[in-house]
Design an enzyme around this catalytic site. Structure first.
Site, PDB file in Angstrom:
ATOM      1  N   ASN A   1       2.808 -20.546  10.747  1.00 26.43           N
ATOM      2  CA  ASN A   1       3.124 -21.012  12.096  1.00 26.43           C
ATOM      3  C   ASN A   1       3.627 -22.452  12.052  1.00 26.43           C
ATOM      4  O   ASN A   1       3.611 -23.160  13.038  1.00 26.43           O
ATOM      5  CB  ASN A   1       1.896 -20.895  12.995  1.00 26.43           C
ATOM      6  CG  ASN A   1       2.230 -21.278  14.426  1.00 26.43           C
ATOM      7  OD1 ASN A   1       3.347 -21.071  14.879  1.00 26.43           O
ATOM      8  ND2 ASN A   1       1.280 -21.876  15.116  1.00 26.43           N
TER       9      ASN A   1
ATOM     10  N   HIS B   1      11.691 -27.986  23.435  1.00 24.70           N
ATOM     11  CA  HIS B   1      11.048 -28.894  22.483  1.00 24.70           C
ATOM     12  C   HIS B   1      11.596 -30.308  22.584  1.00 24.70           C
ATOM     13  O   HIS B   1      11.105 -31.210  21.942  1.00 24.70           O
ATOM     14  CB  HIS B   1      11.229 -28.396  21.046  1.00 24.70           C
ATOM     15  CG  HIS B   1      10.406 -27.183  20.746  1.00 24.70           C
ATOM     16  ND1 HIS B   1      10.920 -25.914  20.830  1.00 24.70           N
ATOM     17  CD2 HIS B   1       9.109 -27.039  20.414  1.00 24.70           C
ATOM     18  CE1 HIS B   1       9.974 -25.045  20.540  1.00 24.70           C
ATOM     19  NE2 HIS B   1       8.864 -25.699  20.296  1.00 24.70           N
TER      20      HIS B   1
ATOM     21  N   GLU C   1      -0.457 -22.060  34.077  1.00 29.16           N
ATOM     22  CA  GLU C   1      -1.368 -22.221  32.935  1.00 29.16           C
ATOM     23  C   GLU C   1      -2.076 -23.582  32.849  1.00 29.16           C
ATOM     24  O   GLU C   1      -2.375 -24.038  31.740  1.00 29.16           O
ATOM     25  CB  GLU C   1      -0.629 -21.924  31.607  1.00 29.16           C
ATOM     26  CG  GLU C   1       0.053 -20.564  31.593  1.00 29.16           C
ATOM     27  CD  GLU C   1       0.755 -20.240  30.256  1.00 29.16           C
ATOM     28  OE1 GLU C   1       0.407 -20.827  29.224  1.00 29.16           O
ATOM     29  OE2 GLU C   1       1.646 -19.379  30.276  1.00 29.16           O
TER      30      GLU C   1
ATOM     31  N   CYS D   1       9.781 -16.300  20.643  1.00 37.11           N
ATOM     32  CA  CYS D   1      10.556 -17.511  20.388  1.00 37.11           C
ATOM     33  C   CYS D   1      10.579 -17.907  18.918  1.00 37.11           C
ATOM     34  O   CYS D   1       9.786 -17.460  18.115  1.00 37.11           O
ATOM     35  CB  CYS D   1      10.041 -18.661  21.231  1.00 37.11           C
ATOM     36  SG  CYS D   1       8.282 -18.904  21.166  1.00 37.11           S
TER      37      CYS D   1
ATOM     38  N   ASP E   1      11.272  -1.010  20.783  1.00 37.49           N
ATOM     39  CA  ASP E   1      10.090  -0.134  20.809  1.00 37.49           C
ATOM     40  C   ASP E   1       8.896  -0.715  21.553  1.00 37.49           C
ATOM     41  O   ASP E   1       7.990   0.016  21.947  1.00 37.49           O
ATOM     42  CB  ASP E   1       9.615   0.140  19.370  1.00 37.49           C
ATOM     43  CG  ASP E   1      10.275   1.365  18.789  1.00 37.49           C
ATOM     44  OD1 ASP E   1      11.026   2.029  19.532  1.00 37.49           O
ATOM     45  OD2 ASP E   1      10.034   1.647  17.601  1.00 37.49           O
TER      46      ASP E   1
ATOM     47  N   GLY F   1       5.966 -19.540  31.564  1.00 35.98           N
ATOM     48  CA  GLY F   1       4.533 -19.529  31.879  1.00 35.98           C
ATOM     49  C   GLY F   1       3.922 -20.885  32.124  1.00 35.98           C
ATOM     50  O   GLY F   1       3.397 -21.162  33.188  1.00 35.98           O
TER      51      GLY F   1
ATOM     52  N   HIS G   1       7.620 -12.074  25.774  1.00 37.55           N
ATOM     53  CA  HIS G   1       8.368 -13.272  25.413  1.00 37.55           C
ATOM     54  C   HIS G   1       8.237 -13.539  23.918  1.00 37.55           C
ATOM     55  O   HIS G   1       7.180 -13.356  23.341  1.00 37.55           O
ATOM     56  CB  HIS G   1       7.846 -14.472  26.207  1.00 37.55           C
ATOM     57  CG  HIS G   1       8.280 -15.779  25.627  1.00 37.55           C
ATOM     58  ND1 HIS G   1       9.570 -16.231  25.724  1.00 37.55           N
ATOM     59  CD2 HIS G   1       7.600 -16.709  24.901  1.00 37.55           C
ATOM     60  CE1 HIS G   1       9.666 -17.389  25.085  1.00 37.55           C
ATOM     61  NE2 HIS G   1       8.490 -17.696  24.581  1.00 37.55           N
TER      62      HIS G   1
END
Ligand code: GLN
Ligand code: ZN
Length: 770
Positions: free
Chosen positions: A125, A709, A499, A658, A671, A447, A656
Site C-alpha cells: 500500500n 492528492h 465521513e 483508485c 464481474d 465520500g 470506487h
C-alpha cells in the site's frame, strides 16, 4: 560469520517525526536547513537503534523526504520539462512529488504544476512516483542520496551498507514522458549504466564494502528482454566496479528471472517468507564465493517470527554455503512495518497475550540478530529467546481469542443465491432511474470531506475521554450538517455524509467489528508524508452491531437529494489491515464480506437509496504473478458481491477504485456487478478510458476529473478537457462526474473551489448534450 543485516528501516520514525518535519517545511514553519537537521537526527537515532539490536549491515540511503524512486529520478536528472524551471532542488523535488501552486509576486512569476503520476509499489500500500523518461533522455548524476547518507553515517562512526534502487527496476517502472509515444524505457539502459557505475565508484571511494541494489522487478512476470536487461546491467556493472554487490529481490518469487544476473553479482537476497521454496532452487546456482541473503523475517506483517523454522532454513543454507556466505535479513525493507511494539501501551494493558504475538521493525531487527546468533553459535547460545518465542507461538495457536464457532459456521453455509444480485443491470437501472431521478452526468464525490484540525481535535478529545459521547455525537452532527449544506449549495446531485466520524476508512470499521485490534503507533507510510495505521485482524470477524446506519440516516434526513451510504469493501478491509497469517486470506475476506452484507441490508432498510462499497485495494491485492491471479480474483470478487447482493433492484450500489492500472483486471471489475463505478483517472492516460469502450463496460462509471492528492485547484477548462475525453469512450447516459478519490486530505478552500468548478463542468456539458 553469519551476518545479521537489514534492508531498510521505517524512516518516518517512531512517532512520525519525519512526516512532521516535512510538513512543517511545506507550511513554511521550518527552513530547509532545519528540515535537513531534523532528518539527519532521525537517521542517526535509527542507525544507533539498529546497531543496538545487533544488526551488522545497517542500511543507509533508504531515507527519503518523499519517495525513494523520486530521489533516484532526481539524482539521475530525470526531471520532466515542466519542473525544470524550478531551480531550488528541494522545491523541485516536492513539486514533482506533490505539485506546486504559487501565486505571482512582485519578483516571481506564478507557478502551477501538477504532481507526477503515483503508483502502488508492487503489492504494497506504498505509492511511488512514476519516473517519466524521454526517448533521448540525458542522465546526469547529482548529489546521490546513498553517498550523502553513507558519509553522514560514517562521520558518526557508524558503518552502513548503502541501498540504491537498481537500474532495471528504475527504468522498468518508469513510463514515457508526456508528449512522447510509448517507447521501451529499458532502451535507456546503456545510457544510465555509466552513471550507476559512477555512483558505485563513489560509494566504494567513500569506503562502502557492500552495496544493496534493490531490484524488486525481479519478482514480476518478465519478458525475455527484461531478463536480458538484468544480465546486461550486472555484467556491465561487474566489469567496471569492485564494490560488493548484493542484488535484492523481494515481495515474491524470482524464478528464472534471476538466473542471468547471478554470475555477475557478489550476492543475492531472496524473500523466503513469500517464497521459501526458492532456497533450494537458488543454492545450486551460486558459485563458491557468492553470498545468499536469507529474507526470513516478514517485513510486511507484524507477527512474531517462528524462530525455530527460520533457523532450520538458515541451517540448510549454511550446509550448502558455509557460515561465511550467509546473511540473515528481513524479507523486504522494514519500512513496510511499524516502528516498535514498545509504544503499544494499550495493547500491553488490555491484551498482553496479543502483544506477545507481535513484532514491529525494532523487534524484527532483534529477531534477525537472534537467528544470526543461533546460526553462528548454535541455538543454545540464544536458548531463552527461543523458548520465549516457542511459548508465544503456541499461545497464539491455541488461544480462544482467535476463533468464533458461529462465524466459522455461517461462512461454510452461505446459500448460493447470496453471491449474486437477483436481477441483471438493465432491470436494476430501470428501477434506479425511476427512484433517483438524476440529471444527465450526475455529480457526486467519493465520500470524505476535509478532515479539519477541528475534527481531529474533537476526535482526540473524545478518545481521551475529554469530550463526552453526547458532545462528540453533536459535534459530528454539526459537521455533517455543514457538509450536506455545502453539497446542496454547490449543486452536487448524489450527496454523502462526508465521513467526519472516520479517522480512516479501514480503522473506523475495524472498531465496529469483532476480531480487530488497534495499535497506537503502528504507522506505515502510504505515500509522501502520508501514513496509515492499519488495524490488526487477529481473530474471526463479525459485526458488533449496525456500523453506519445512524449517521447515514441523519445525513439523509437533512436533504431531499439522494444520499450515498459509505462502506469499505471486504478486500480493502483486509488488504489495509495487518492480517492474521494463521487463516487463509480467502476465509478472512469471506467473514468480512458477511459482516458488510448485514450492514448494506440495514442501510437499505433504513431508507438509504445508494450505497458505495469502496474497493480501492482490489487491484493491489492481486498476486504479483499472473499464474496466481484467477484464484485471487475469484474469491475477492466473490466477497464483494457477497457483501452487496442482498439489496433490491432500486438500491444503487456504487464502488470506487483508485491509484492503479485496472485494465488487466477489467473483466473482474465488470464481474463486481456494481451499478456505478468511480475510478481514479485525472492523471492516467487515455488507455484507461479506452478499455471501457473496447470492453463495452455495461454499467455506469465516473472517471475522476481531478487529482485529490494535490492542493491545486483544477480549472473548469482542464476538467472539461478530461470529461470530453470521458464521453468519447463512455456512453453519455452512463457517465458520472466526480473527483479521483475522497477529499479528506484536502483543505476546505481548495475543496470548495474544486467542487464548484466540477459542478460547473456538469452544467456546461448538460447544456451542450441534454
Ligand atoms: N470513501 C473513501 C473516501 O472518500 C474512499 C477513499 C479511497 O478510495 N481511498 O475517503
Ligand atoms: Zn480512492
Amino acid at each position: 560469520m553469519v551476518v545479521a543485516t537489514n534492508l531498510g528501516f521505517p524512516y518516518v520514525g517512531a512517532k512520525r517525526e519525519l512526516k512532521k518535519s516535512v510538513e512543517a517545511y511545506w507550511s513554511g514553519k521550518i527552513s530547509s536547513d532545519e528540515l535537513k537537521t531534523a532528518y539527519q537526527n532521525i537517521q542517526k537515532n535509527h542507525w544507533i537503534l539498529q546497531k543496538e539490536q545487533g544488526i551488522k549491515h545497517i542500511p543507509s540511503g533508504d531515507y527519503t523526504l518523499y519517495d525513494r524512486v523520486l530521489d533516484t529520478a532526481q539524482q539521475f536528472g530525470v526531471i520532466p520539462t515542466r519542473y525544470q524551471h524550478i531551480h531550488d532542488p528541494l522545491q523541485q523535488f516536492f513539486a514533482m512529488g506533490r505539485g506546486l501552486q504559487k501565486p505571482a509576486t512582485a519578483t516571481t512569476e506564478k507557478v502551477d504544476v501538477p504532481a507526477q503520476e503515483m503508483k502502488k509499489w508492487f503489492d504494497t500500500n506504498y505509492h511511488f512516483i512514476v519516473p517519466e523518461f524521454e526517448p533521448n533522455q540525458q542522465f546526469t548524476l547529482q548529489n546521490p542520496r546513498a553517498v550523502e547518507q553513507y558519509n553522514t553515517a560514517k562521520a558518526l562512526k557508524i558503518e552502513t551498507r548503502p541501498v540504491i534502487v537498481g537500474p532495471v527496476t528504475f527504468l522498468h517502472l518508469g513510463k514515457a514522458a508526456k508528449g512522447f509515444d510509448n517507447f521501451d524505457t529499458l532502451s535507456l539502459l546503456p545510457k544510465v549504466l555509466p552513471l550507476y557505475i559512477d555512483l558505485l565508484k563513489q560509494l566504494e571511494a567513500a569506503g562502502a564494502e557492500w552495496v544493496q541494489i534493490d531490484e524488486p522487478a525481479l519478482v514480476l512476470d518478465l519478458p525475455d528482454s527484461v531478463k536480458a536487461a538484468f544480465e546486461e546491467a550486472y555484467k556491465t556493472i561487474n566489469a567496471a566496479t569492485s564494490i560488493n554487490t548484493l542484488v535484492a529481490a523481494y515481495f515474491g518469487r524470482v524464478e528464472a528471472n534471476i538466473s542471468g544476473l547471478i554470475p555477475h553479482v557478489n550476492g543475492v537476497h531472496l524473500d523466503l517468507v513469500r517464497a521459501p521454496e526458492e532456497l533450494d532452487a537458488i543454492l545450486p546456482q551460486l558459485n563458491n564465493s557468492q553470498v545468499l541473503s536469507l529474507g526470513l523475517v516478514d517485513g510486511r506483517n507484524i507477527w512474531i517470527n517462528n524462530l525455530a523454522k527460520s533457523i532450520e532454513l538458515g541451517q540448510k543454507a549454511i550446509a550448502a554455503l558455509g557460515k561465511e556466505r550467509v546473511f540473515v535479513a528481513p524479507s523486504c525493507s522494514l519500512a513496510h512495518s511499524p516502528f516498535s511494539t514498545s509504544f503499544e501501551k494499550k495493547i500491553a494493558e488490555k491484551n498482553p497475550e496479543l502483544l506477545s504475538w507481535l513484532a514491529f521493525a525494532v523487534e524484527k531487527t532483534k529477531e534477525i540478530s537472534i537467528i544470526a546468533s543461533a546460526l553462528e553459535n548454535g541455538p543454545e547460545s540464544v536458548k531463552e529467546a527461543l523458548a520465549a518465542n516457542a511459548a508465544a507461538i503456541e499461545s497464539r495457536r491455541t488461544s480462544a481469542q482467535t476463533t468464533n464457532p458461529a462465524v466459522r459456521d455461517r461462512a461454510i453455509n452461505i446459500p448460493v443465491a447470496d453471491w449474486k444480485r437477483p436481477a441483471g443491470f438493465s432491470a436494476r437501472r430501470e428501477a434506479q432511474v425511476k427512484k433517483l431521478n438524476l440529471p444527465l452526468f450526475p455529480t457526486t464525490t467519493i465520500g470524505s470531506f476535509p478532515q479539519t484540525k477541528e475534527i481531529r481535535v474533537a476526535r482526540q478529545k473524545f478518545n481521551k475521554g475529554e469530550l463526552s459521547s453526547e458532545d462528540y455525537d453533536a459535534f459530528i452532527k454539526k459537521e455533517m450538517k455543514e457538509m450536506v449544506a455545502f453539497q446542496e449549495n454547490v449543486g452536487l446531485d448524489v450527496l454523502v455524509h462526508g465521513e467526519p466520524e472516520r479517522n480512516d476508512m479501514v480503522e473506523h470499521f475495524g472498531h465496529l467489528l469483532h476480531g480487530y485490534d488497534f495499535t497506537e503507533n503502528g504507522w506505515v507510510v502510504s505515500y509522501g508524508s502520508r501514513c496509515v495505521k492499519p488495524p490488526v485482524i487477529f481473530g474471526d470477524v463479525s459485526r458488533r452491531g449496525p456500523m453506519t446506519v445512524d449517521e447515514t440516516v441523519y445525513a439523509q434526513s437533512l436533504t431531499k437529494k439522494p444520499l450515498k451510504g459509505m462502506l469499505t469493501g471486504p478486500v480493502t478491509m483486509m488488504k489495509w489491515s495487518f492480517v492474521r497469517d494463521d487463516l487463509p486470506l480467502k476465509d478472512v475476506c469471506t467473514q468480512i464480506g458477511l459482516a458488510l452484507r448485514d450492514e448494506v441490508v440495514d442501510l437499505e432498510a433504513a431508507g438509504i437509496p445508494c450505497i458505495q462499497v469502496d474497493e480501492p485495494a482490489i487491484r493491489e491485492g492481486l498476486p504479483i504473478r499472473r499464474a496466481d491471479w484467477d484464484a485471487y480474483l475469484d474469491w475477492s470478487v466473490g466477497c464483494f458481491r457477497l457483501s452487496t447482493a442482498g439489496v433490491r433492484n432500486e438500491t444503487q450500489i456504487h464502488t470506487h477504485m483508485c491509484y492503479s492500472d485496472f485494465n488487466d483486471i477489467f473483466d473482474a471489475i465488470v464481474d463486481l456487478d456494481a451499478d456505478v463505478l468511480s475510478i481514479e483517472n485525472s492523471k492516467s492516460d487515455e488507455k484507461l478510458l479506452k478499455i471501457f469502450a473496447v470492453k463495452k463496460y455495461p454499467q455506469e462509471v465516473g472517471p475522476g476529473l481531478f487529482d485529490i492528492h494535490s492542493p491545486r485547484v483544477p480549472s473548469v477548462e482542464e476538467m472539461s478537457v478530461i470529461f470530453d475525453n470521458v464521453i468519447k469512450y463512455i456512453p453519455k447516459e452512463h457517465a458520472w462526474i466526480n473527483p479521483d478519490c475522497g477529499l479528506k486530505t484536502r483543505g476546505w478552500p481548495e475543496t470548495e473551489a474544486a467542487l464548484a468548478n466540477l459542478v460547473e463542468v456538469a452544467r456546461q456539458f448538460r447544456a451542450k448534450y441534454a
